[in-house]
Design an enzyme around this catalytic site. Structure first.
Site, PDB file in Angstrom:
ATOM      1  N   ASP A  61       0.844  -1.198   0.000  1.00 48.49           N
ATOM      2  CA  ASP A  61       0.000   0.000   0.000  1.00 48.49           C
ATOM      3  C   ASP A  61       0.881   1.251   0.000  1.00 48.49           C
ATOM      4  O   ASP A  61       0.988   1.949   1.000  1.00 48.49           O
ATOM      5  CB  ASP A  61      -0.906  -0.065   1.257  1.00 48.49           C
ATOM      6  CG  ASP A  61      -1.840   1.114   1.389  1.00 48.49           C
ATOM      7  OD1 ASP A  61      -2.138   1.764   0.368  1.00 48.49           O
ATOM      8  OD2 ASP A  61      -2.290   1.386   2.521  1.00 48.49           O
ATOM      9  N   LYS A  63       0.691   3.584  -2.640  1.00 44.54           N
ATOM     10  CA  LYS A  63      -0.068   4.619  -3.367  1.00 44.54           C
ATOM     11  C   LYS A  63       0.829   5.453  -4.282  1.00 44.54           C
ATOM     12  O   LYS A  63       0.967   6.673  -4.105  1.00 44.54           O
ATOM     13  CB  LYS A  63      -0.812   5.534  -2.382  1.00 44.54           C
ATOM     14  CG  LYS A  63      -1.784   4.811  -1.465  1.00 44.54           C
ATOM     15  CD  LYS A  63      -2.574   5.790  -0.610  1.00 44.54           C
ATOM     16  CE  LYS A  63      -3.488   5.102   0.369  1.00 44.54           C
ATOM     17  NZ  LYS A  63      -2.793   4.436   1.492  1.00 44.54           N
ATOM     18  N   ASP A  66       2.745   9.553  -9.822  1.00 42.73           N
ATOM     19  CA  ASP A  66       3.797  10.301 -10.510  1.00 42.73           C
ATOM     20  C   ASP A  66       3.514  10.245 -12.011  1.00 42.73           C
ATOM     21  O   ASP A  66       2.450   9.765 -12.410  1.00 42.73           O
ATOM     22  CB  ASP A  66       5.169   9.674 -10.171  1.00 42.73           C
ATOM     23  CG  ASP A  66       6.282  10.719 -10.142  1.00 42.73           C
ATOM     24  OD1 ASP A  66       6.396  11.473 -11.121  1.00 42.73           O
ATOM     25  OD2 ASP A  66       7.035  10.765  -9.156  1.00 42.73           O
ATOM     26  N   ARG A 212      -6.469  -2.716  13.702  1.00 37.42           N
ATOM     27  CA  ARG A 212      -6.501  -2.755  15.164  1.00 37.42           C
ATOM     28  C   ARG A 212      -7.478  -3.735  15.818  1.00 37.42           C
ATOM     29  O   ARG A 212      -7.115  -4.318  16.848  1.00 37.42           O
ATOM     30  CB  ARG A 212      -6.706  -1.322  15.702  1.00 37.42           C
ATOM     31  CG  ARG A 212      -5.466  -0.478  15.463  1.00 37.42           C
ATOM     32  CD  ARG A 212      -5.748   1.000  15.531  1.00 37.42           C
ATOM     33  NE  ARG A 212      -6.573   1.438  14.424  1.00 37.42           N
ATOM     34  CZ  ARG A 212      -6.959   2.694  14.217  1.00 37.42           C
ATOM     35  NH1 ARG A 212      -6.591   3.622  15.073  1.00 37.42           N
ATOM     36  NH2 ARG A 212      -7.700   3.007  13.179  1.00 37.42           N
TER      37      ARG A 212
END
Ligand code: C5P
Length: 239
Positions: A61, A63, A66, A212
């Site tokens: 992950d 992301k 560009d 969590r």
């Protein structure tokens, strides 16, 4: 798809030692992990190899965002590392995503290339300020999902509340990867628009990102098994 492969455990740790400890504690209860910028940088990328060597699936992950060439080179890195899934910002445009999807699949046809539509930290007001646009969050996110699909990418990260609409616009085969999932027995933490694993699956989520409620649980294995049981219920409810 194996039920376990639908549950992605978010390894939100700076210290790779803590991340490895939870992977060890979970053992066979989990098969799929998300490595984000924090852990990737702190482990100098080594966490990805640690997980793949253990036979675990990885959602990288990071992301990417560009110009097409730079993003494509980063995606080739991900595909070569045999990650199961990686992502780029859909806002980088169709040209960029087309190049990413094509080149990553040349290296590894199995790797899923996923787009991030609108960050959930964005408000309607942020959209007006940033893009000078009157579009609603939902319309902007759905348009980005549409161009992500047209570019040949495999799916998007979205809220469980949006998954149904993404499937309506992009088709059932287009993958939805959804954070913001909270079983009834857990606390919401800082997540706001939450959904239970069962409802998320019934609403069109293919992969659930859960952190969590499992990683901070006193018995992470038991928590993972409870989430899996809810996913199973959701799948049964869908049929
Ligand atoms: O601990 P928790 O289950 O909230 O973790 C969810 C994970 O999904 C975190 O890694 C978080 O950064 C990520 N995420 C999110 N909401 C989004 C996008 C990503 O919670 N919209």
């Amino acid at each position: 798809m194996n039920i376990k492969d639908r549950m992605i455990i978010a390894l939100d740790y700076s210290d790779p030692k803590d991340a490895k400890e939870i992977v060890e504690r979970l053992g066979d209860a989990a098969s799929f992990y998300k490595v984000g910028l924090e852990l990737f940088l702190n482990s100098k990328g080594e966490m990805v190899e640690y997980l793949t060597e253990k036979g675990k699936k990885v959602f990288l992950d990071l992301k990417f965002h560009d110009i097409p060439n730079t993003t494509t080179m980063a995606s080739i890195f991900a595909a070569k590392k045999n990650v199961f899934m990686f992502n780029v910002h859909s806002g980088g445009g169709k040209k960029m995503m087309k190049s990413v999807a094509e080149k990553a699949k040349e290296i590894n046809p199995e790797t899923l290339a996923i787009g991030v539509t609108v960050l959930t930290s964005f408000s309607e007001e942020d959209i007006r300020e940033t893009y000078m646009s009157e579009l609603s969050l939902k319309d902007l996110a759905l348009n980005l999902a549409k161009i992500t699909k047209e570019a040949g990418m495999d799916g998007v990260v979205c809220s469980p509340w949006e998954a149904k609409y993404v499937k309506e616009v992009c088709g059932e085969e287009f993958k939805t990867v959804c954070p913001g999932v909270r079983p009834r027995w857990s606390v919401a933490n800082d997540q706001e628009r939450i959904m239970t694993p069962k409802d998320a699956i019934m609403n069109g989520c293919d992969y659930l990102v859960v952190g969590r409620p499992i990683t901070k649980h006193e018995n992470p294995q038991v928590a993972a098994e409870m989430v899996l049981a809810e996913i199973e219920e959701g799948l049964k409810g869908k049929c």
